[in-house]
Design a protein around this motif. Structure first.
Motif, short mmCIF file in Angstrom:
data_model
loop_
_atom_site.label_atom_id
_atom_site.label_comp_id
_atom_site.label_asym_id
_atom_site.label_seq_id
_atom_site.Cartn_x
_atom_site.Cartn_y
_atom_site.Cartn_z
N TRP A 129 40.78 43.80 29.23
CA TRP A 129 39.41 44.28 29.42
C TRP A 129 38.43 43.59 28.46
N SER B 49 36.79 40.88 28.26
CA SER B 49 35.60 40.16 28.72
C SER B 49 34.43 41.09 28.99
N ALA C 240 33.92 42.49 31.74
CA ALA C 240 33.52 42.30 33.13
C ALA C 240 34.26 43.21 34.11
N ARG C 241 35.31 43.91 33.64
CA ARG C 241 36.07 44.74 34.56
C ARG C 241 36.90 45.76 33.80
N ARG D 34 34.45 46.07 38.86
CA ARG D 34 33.76 44.93 38.25
C ARG D 34 32.45 45.45 37.71
N ASP E 121 28.65 44.78 35.97
CA ASP E 121 27.48 43.98 35.60
C ASP E 121 26.72 44.80 34.56
N THR F 248 24.37 44.12 32.51
CA THR F 248 22.92 43.99 32.39
C THR F 248 22.18 44.90 33.37
N GLY G 220 28.19 48.46 39.17
CA GLY G 220 29.57 48.06 39.36
C GLY G 220 29.93 47.95 40.82
#
Length: 180
Positions: free
Chosen positions: A60, A62, A64-65, A85, A87, A89, A93
């Motif tokens: 986990w 990164s 990102a997921r 997944r 995002d 910003t 998801g």
């Protein structure tokens, strides 16, 4: 702002557990990837190495997921997988899931999707999670609706599935403020 924990966090659901995948899960994951309905509606990327998939889902770092395998809480075999997944910003998801043939029609995917979404809202801090599935896959529509993801519309020819054709998809979504 959304923030993914650095390491997998298990989720206990009584008789089920969402947990990090392990190398010991490789035979069950490989068997799942060979299942024709999974190859059609949730195909792993071409040439996917099962151990690489396991390492990727268990990492986990990164941000990102978040992702888990679904298994019986008593240490039973892998019954499926669910991941979101992220995002960060946009605090947004996209959730995806699959189950092995023996787990279908038993509510396992619905419970897993509901639990993963709640984690993504409460722990990761997402505001919205989308769930897309082929219109031709009514089982996934039942999972989405059962997990509290209302249908928002149809995305025309939006995604190439395992047969290589672009299929229309249903777009479902859930907001953090929606009831469970």
């Amino acid at each position: 702002m959304a923030a993914v924990p650095a390491h997998p966090v298990p989720i206990e659901l009584g008789d089920l557990v969402l947990r990090a995948p392990l190398d010991a899960d490789a035979p069950a994951v490989a068997a799942a990837f060979a299942d024709p309905p999974l190859q059609q509606w949730s195909p792993p990327p071409a040439g996917t190495d099962v151990y690489a998939w396991i390492r990727d889902r268990a990492d986990w770092s990164s941000g990102a997921r978040v992702g888990w395998v679904v298994a019986a809480a008593d240490g039973g075999p892998v019954l499926g997988s669910v991941s979101v997944r992220v995002d960060a910003t946009l605090d947004h998801g996209m959730i995806g899931y699959w189950t092995v043939p023996d787990a279908r029609g038993r509510g396992i995917a619905t419970r897993s999707v509901r639990a993963a979404a709640r984690f993504a809202f409460d722990v990761v801090g997402l505001h919205r999670i989308e769930l897309c599935h082929a219109v031709d896959n009514p089982g996934s529509c039942r999972v989405a609706e059962g997990a509290g993801f209302p249908l928002e519309g149809i995305l025309r020819e939006s995604y190439p599935y395992g047969d290589g054709r672009r299929h229309d998809e249903h777009l479902h979504a859930k907001l953090r403020t929606d009831p469970d």
